[in-house]
Write a protein that holds these residues in place. Sequence first.
Motif, mmCIF file in Angstrom:
data_model
loop_
_atom_site.group_PDB
_atom_site.id
_atom_site.type_symbol
_atom_site.label_atom_id
_atom_site.label_comp_id
_atom_site.label_asym_id
_atom_site.label_seq_id
_atom_site.Cartn_x
_atom_site.Cartn_y
_atom_site.Cartn_z
ATOM 1 N N HIS A 80 -3.485 -9.566 -0.272
ATOM 2 C CA HIS A 80 -3.393 -8.333 -0.277
ATOM 3 C C HIS A 80 -4.214 -7.961 0.724
ATOM 4 O O HIS A 80 -3.995 -6.859 1.739
ATOM 5 C CB HIS A 80 -3.971 -7.675 -1.663
ATOM 6 C CG HIS A 80 -4.134 -6.140 -1.594
ATOM 7 N ND1 HIS A 80 -3.123 -5.242 -1.134
ATOM 8 C CD2 HIS A 80 -5.347 -5.551 -1.849
ATOM 9 C CE1 HIS A 80 -3.590 -3.993 -1.174
ATOM 10 N NE2 HIS A 80 -5.074 -4.088 -1.494
ATOM 11 N N ASP A 99 0.808 -1.385 -0.003
ATOM 12 C CA ASP A 99 -0.103 -0.045 0.167
ATOM 13 C C ASP A 99 0.810 1.623 0.001
ATOM 14 O O ASP A 99 0.562 2.146 0.653
ATOM 15 C CB ASP A 99 -0.784 -0.143 1.189
ATOM 16 C CG ASP A 99 -1.882 -1.319 1.077
ATOM 17 O OD1 ASP A 99 -3.124 -1.005 0.421
ATOM 18 O OD2 ASP A 99 -1.788 -2.312 1.643
ATOM 19 N N ASN A 154 -5.947 -3.889 -5.286
ATOM 20 C CA ASN A 154 -7.094 -3.622 -5.906
ATOM 21 C C ASN A 154 -6.777 -2.528 -6.840
ATOM 22 O O ASN A 154 -7.557 -1.735 -7.727
ATOM 23 C CB ASN A 154 -8.355 -3.238 -5.018
ATOM 24 C CG ASN A 154 -7.838 -2.326 -3.791
ATOM 25 O OD1 ASN A 154 -6.787 -2.640 -2.976
ATOM 26 N ND2 ASN A 154 -8.638 -1.338 -3.745
ATOM 27 N N ASP A 165 -1.226 -2.705 -4.017
ATOM 28 C CA ASP A 165 -1.487 -1.268 -4.136
ATOM 29 C C ASP A 165 -0.056 -0.690 -3.999
ATOM 30 O O ASP A 165 0.087 0.382 -3.264
ATOM 31 C CB ASP A 165 -2.291 -1.026 -2.998
ATOM 32 C CG ASP A 165 -3.898 -1.252 -3.560
ATOM 33 O OD1 ASP A 165 -3.975 -1.634 -4.767
ATOM 34 O OD2 ASP A 165 -4.692 -1.032 -2.499
ATOM 35 N N HIS A 199 -3.723 -3.637 2.724
ATOM 36 C CA HIS A 199 -5.069 -3.128 2.215
ATOM 37 C C HIS A 199 -5.948 -2.336 3.080
ATOM 38 O O HIS A 199 -6.761 -1.255 2.761
ATOM 39 C CB HIS A 199 -6.141 -4.265 1.472
ATOM 40 C CG HIS A 199 -7.047 -3.753 1.300
ATOM 41 N ND1 HIS A 199 -7.453 -2.727 0.008
ATOM 42 C CD2 HIS A 199 -8.492 -3.888 1.561
ATOM 43 C CE1 HIS A 199 -8.730 -2.824 -0.256
ATOM 44 N NE2 HIS A 199 -9.387 -3.207 0.618
HETATM 45 MN MN MN Z 1 -5.783 -2.018 -1.424
#
Ligand code: MN
Length: 250
Positions: free
Chosen positions: A113, A7, A78, A40, A194
């Motif tokens: 994730h 992330d 995502n 991410d 995440h």
């Molecule tokens: Mn994410």
Amino acid sequence: MILLISDLHLQEERPDITRAFLDLIAGRARDAQALYILGDFFEVWIGDDAMSPFQRSICQALRELSDSGTQIFLMHGNRDFMIGRAFCKAAGCTLLPDPSVVQLNGEPVLLMHGDSLCTRDEGYIRMRRYLRNPLTLFVLRNLPKSTRHKLARKLRNESRSQTRMKANDIVDVTPEEVPEVMQQFGVRTLIHGHTHRPAIHKLQIGDQAARRIVLGDWDKQGWAVQVDEQGFQLGAFDFVPEPQLALPNS
Ligand code: MN
């Protein structure tokens, strides 16, 4: 020593995060056998054929790290699930499926994730299933770049406004989902990102002690899990301020 991060949401608009990442890979990550990036990594990715100069420079930095002998494993998040083989090849990293079990310190560890654990957000799970469908991916990859840019912007805006409206616990992992998934993969340690809620959660699976380590997002500070003979350590580190040009006194 092994490092895990997630992330970072790397983007041109956040040179402080980019600098912190470049510092990490020029420093601590050089001494690591492996660097795991759990999704991410980029704020947005519309395709390996549409890399911006900024994304290219990150690709090059990864390449240098991998050439120096640190193995790099990259998992989709995502935001950057469109990262493909071409990028991985150029960056010298291996694409890791979500979920994956890897041996760390002689222990099987489940890496994810984390978005697939947020099962109470049914709308999101439906959308995820649709977007990760090979047919959808094929269609997306073949859309003109301008259309992909527009779509990515739309998705991000929607996700932002919906997250604001959703109850707090919906955007966190489903507690019951965790032991179930861990049991299914036969692990006592799970590491994911995440949710942007860094923590080490102790849990009990059957009669065994287990733990869920949640990596933090890089925003005000950076986060990493370091695995070495001391065990698994989750730590934050401050971003070093940009070196200021010394101005002569007037
Ligand atoms: Mn994410």
